[in-house]
Structure formats: C-alpha cells, structure tokens
Enzyme design. Structure first.
Site, PDB file in Angstrom:
ATOM      1  N   PHE A 226     -52.601   6.301  28.691  1.00  0.00           N
ATOM      2  CA  PHE A 226     -53.240   7.450  29.358  1.00  0.00           C
ATOM      3  C   PHE A 226     -54.121   6.904  30.498  1.00  0.00           C
ATOM      4  CE2 PHE A 226     -52.747   8.257  24.801  1.00  0.00           C
ATOM      5  CZ  PHE A 226     -51.959   9.389  24.793  1.00  0.00           C
ATOM      6  N   ASP A 248     -48.916   6.480  31.961  1.00  0.00           N
ATOM      7  CA  ASP A 248     -49.424   7.847  32.072  1.00  0.00           C
ATOM      8  C   ASP A 248     -48.253   8.749  32.441  1.00  0.00           C
ATOM      9  OD1 ASP A 248     -52.505   9.112  32.616  1.00  0.00           O
ATOM     10  OD2 ASP A 248     -50.810  10.305  33.353  1.00  0.00           O
ATOM     11  N   ASN A 276     -44.312   9.395  28.879  1.00  0.00           N
ATOM     12  CA  ASN A 276     -45.074   9.980  27.790  1.00  0.00           C
ATOM     13  C   ASN A 276     -45.495   8.855  26.830  1.00  0.00           C
ATOM     14  OD1 ASN A 276     -45.658  11.118  25.208  1.00  0.00           O
ATOM     15  ND2 ASN A 276     -44.655  12.999  25.875  1.00  0.00           N
ATOM     16  N   ASP A 303     -57.032   6.284  25.624  1.00  0.00           N
ATOM     17  CA  ASP A 303     -58.002   7.270  26.134  1.00  0.00           C
ATOM     18  C   ASP A 303     -57.261   8.563  26.465  1.00  0.00           C
ATOM     19  OD1 ASP A 303     -60.304   8.468  27.091  1.00  0.00           O
ATOM     20  OD2 ASP A 303     -60.082   7.614  29.106  1.00  0.00           O
ATOM     21  N   CYS A 343     -62.159  12.534  23.179  1.00  0.00           N
ATOM     22  CA  CYS A 343     -63.053  13.405  23.954  1.00  0.00           C
ATOM     23  C   CYS A 343     -63.033  14.837  23.443  1.00  0.00           C
ATOM     24  CB  CYS A 343     -62.700  13.345  25.440  1.00  0.00           C
ATOM     25  SG  CYS A 343     -61.033  13.891  25.798  1.00  0.00           S
TER      26      CYS A 343
END
Ligand code: SAH
Length: 400
Positions: A226, A248, A276, A303, A343
């Site tokens: 990511f 990414d 992916n 992340d 997150c």
C-alpha cells in the site's frame, strides 16, 4: 451574549461537553430558546441554566451544535487568530523543522470542522461543518496573516459535507493555484498527483513514522505494501536498504512514486508495481505441496487504507487484516521486521494486536514487539475526544 439563542441540555448530557467533546447531538437537547439560523453561534447551558460554552448551530445536521469555546468570548477573526496560532505553536514545538504538515486538525485543535494542511508554501483547506464553511473567508484571511502562503486551495470534496447540507466544492480561495502540490518530508521531496482523492493530497500523519520505520531498513530487502507515493519506500531506500519494492493498486500513485524515487536520486534501488496487495501476497506465498516457501524480505511494511468506516463491518476488516499479516509473516526471513499500521478508528490497538498474534499463531511464528507507533504530532490526540486517535502501528521482529 444574551442576544444569542440558548440551547439547554438534558440532565446528564453536559458531562461530555464539559470534558471537552465538541459534538452536541440533537438527542441531548432539552429545549431551544430563540430561533437561530443554521451556522449561527448559540450558547449552550445545562438543564440548570449553567453556562457551558458557545458553538455553531446547524438544524440540518445530527450534530446540532459544534462547540467552539467554553468561555464567554466572541467567535470572530481574533478568535481564529488565537486558535490557529496555538495550533501552529504546537507543531513548531513537536515537529520543528517540518515544512509540510497539518496546521489545523479539526476537533484535535479545538476547531471542529476545519482542516488545514501545509504543503511547503501552499495551504489546502477543508471545511466539514456549516458554521465553519460560512466563516471560510475569515479563516483564509487569518491563514494569510499567519503563514503568508503562495496560495490557499479548497479541497471540499468530502462526502461527509452532505450531512451538514453542504455541496462539494474545490478551487482557489487565495493566491494563484500552483502547477501541483509538493511536500518535503524529512528532507525527501514528494510530488503529489492532482486527482489523487487522498485526504488533501498526502498522508501527513505518517511523517514521523517514515523516519522511525526506516531504522530497520539498513541492508534489508524491503517490501512496502500500500505504498501510495512511496513514503515508506523512499525513506527505507535512503536509510540504506539493499532493495525496495512498493506495491499499490493505484496506477497513478505508482507512476508518481516512481517519479519521486528518481527525483530523490533513489531510482536505482526502488521499484514499484501496480497491483492488488491481497493478490500479490497470495501469489508470492502460494507454493506446491512439494515445494518449500523461501522467505525473501527482511522488512515488510503494511499501511493499508481503513478496511472499515463503520463498527458493523469490523468483522470483515479483521479478516482482511489477518490475511495480509499471515502472508507477510510467511515472506519474512528469520530476524526480519514487520512494521504494520491500522488507521481504522473502530479497530483499537488491542484488537489490532490480537489479529496480528492470531496470524502469527497460524503460521507458527513467535514475535517480539520492538516498537509502537502513533500518528505524527500534527494530528494531536485529545483523549477526551476518542475520535482524534485513529492511527496505531507496531513493529515486530520474528523471534522464531
Ligand atoms: N503508505 C502510504 C499510505 C497508504 S494509503 C503513505 O504513507 O502515504 C492506502 C493506499 O492503499 C492507497 O494508495 C490505495 O491506492 C492503496 N490500496 C487500497 N487498497 C489496496 C489493495 N487492495 N491493494 C493495493 N493497494 C491498495
């Protein structure tokens, strides 16, 4: 002050406000005295008429009032000068030397509904409440006075604006729009693609963590999952990684990341691949029954975006988190490091670590936790407003 409309709270509802939470829901209201217009300042009192503070009223929103202050003070230009100056002072103290950072982070800076990001000499503003949106020009004028930016842009394309009765809006609020946005983070330069749709352009909340995670990168083969514009990847390369691969799914982000690597003189060491991450990890951890998996990496960074925006979808999110951890652990060499972030506000640090441990259990790895991470200090955490804390991360070494 007495000319303001007054909102009385039901018994028991004042506590959260007194503790510092700025959102006042319609269900907390006992009575409204007066007829405020949407966006007007109202005074808030408890059921015994004790003054609690002032906030922006919005009859269209479930958050009926956004508290702005607990004092009897005018919410005028001078108020914004005081609040924004205090926010800047906090950044200068805790992120001294930074030239790109979040100047104002809404509730966490006692300015519910206002986000201001600095990208070198350009400011990007988001107003997510009606009261704040109505005062946009006042905020712009204060930002000009305090920061003298070349331009101030509006990036009000958040879906959440509709809950306040606001349209989406983008454009130039002051100055001349630059060609594109640039951020310099810890001495590395990042060019930001214009149509990214990511926050105001970049994830500034990882600024400190880029540096911290790159501590594990020396001589390592690094996988940055990511990777977006290459934040972790470039920091790892600069810190002496042997090789770095970023993955990414956004082709646009990958192109920008490649250009950023070259612009920082790191193009030789860093590669980016569009794809992916789930598929990539699966493809690189699936072997025939007769074969043995050969771990290839010494540092893997995870992340991902938030896998859940709602409490209801936490189960699916946890399955996603477990999957990427399980496969990453299989790809790490003995002694390798996994640096992983979450997150999602709905997955707290404890739950997040539980998922990681369950993945480690399934692939028979024992982990040693060597670091814990949070959001950079320009995204302050006010424990009395739980929503202000969302980013957590850990680094683990594979013991066996
Ligand atoms: N590490 C980045 C931020 C990552 S944000 C930084 O420090 O700036 C999440 C990123 O994940 C976005 O760039 C998005 O394009 C990407 N993404 C989301 N789902 C993905 C998936 N399934 N596979 C690969 N990339 C994905």
């Amino acid at each position: 002050m007495d000319s303001l409309a007054t909102l009385l709270l039901k018994p028991g509802e004042a506590d959260r406000i007194v503790a510092g939470h700025p959102w006042l829901y319609e269900g907390s209201i006992l009575r409204l005295i007066g007829a405020p217009k949407d966006g007007d300042v109202v005074q808030v009192k408890d059921h015994r008429q004790r003054f609690l503070g002032l906030g922006f009223f919005n009859g269209k929103s479930r958050i009926r009032v956004r508290m702005m202050t607990h004092e009897r003070e005018e919410i005028d230009r001078a108020f914004f000068v005081r609040r924004i100056s205090a926010a800047l002072k906090h950044r200068r103290k805790h992120l001294s030397g930074a030239t790109s950072f979040r100047v104002v982070n809404s509730e966490a800076d006692l300015l519910s509904g206002l986000i201001v990001d600095l990208y070198e000499d350009v400011l990007v503003v988001q107003t997510s409440s009606l009261g704040m949106d109505q005062r946009k020009q006042q905020v712009v004028s204060v930002l000009q006075e305090l920061l003298s930016p070349k331009a101030i842009l509006e990036r009000n394309d958040m879906a959440s604006r509709k809950f306040e009765g606001l349209e989406e809006a983008q454009g130039v609020l002051a100055g001349v729009a630059p060609e594109g946005l640039t951020a310099r983070l810890n001495g590395l330069k990042f060019q930001i693609p214009s149509a990214g749709g990511h926050k105001t352009g970049m994830y500034l909340d990882q600024q400190d963590n880029y540096e911290a995670v790159s501590r594990w990168a020396k001589d390592a083969n690094v996988l940055d999952c990511f990777s977006f514009l290459g934040g972790f990847a470039l920091h790892a390369a600069r810190a002496g990684a042997r090789s770095v691969l970023g993955v990414d799914q956004s082709a646009e982000a990958i192109e920008a990341a490649k250009a950023n690597a070259v612009a920082n003189g790191l193009g030789e060491k860093v590669q980016f691949e569009a794809g992916n991450v789930f598929d990539w990890l699966k493809g690189n951890t699936t072997v025939l029954a007769s074969e043995k998996m050969v771990p290839k990496f010494d540092l893997i960074i995870l992340d991902p975006p938030s896998f859940t925006r709602s409490r209801a979808a936490v189960g699916d999110a946890l399955r996603g988190y477990k999957e990427i951890h399980l496969r990453s652990l299989k790809l790490l060499r003995p002694g390798g490091v996994l640096s992983t972030f979450c997150c999602s506000h709905h997955v707290d640090a404890r739950l997040f670590e539980d998922v990681i441990l369950s993945a480690a259990y399934d692939c028979h790895r024992v982990l040693r936790r060597i670091a814990a991470y949070s959001q950079s200090p320009d995204h302050p955490i006010l424990p009395s407003i739980p929503e202000t804390e969302y980013l957590k991360g850990y680094a683990y070494e594979i013991v066996v």
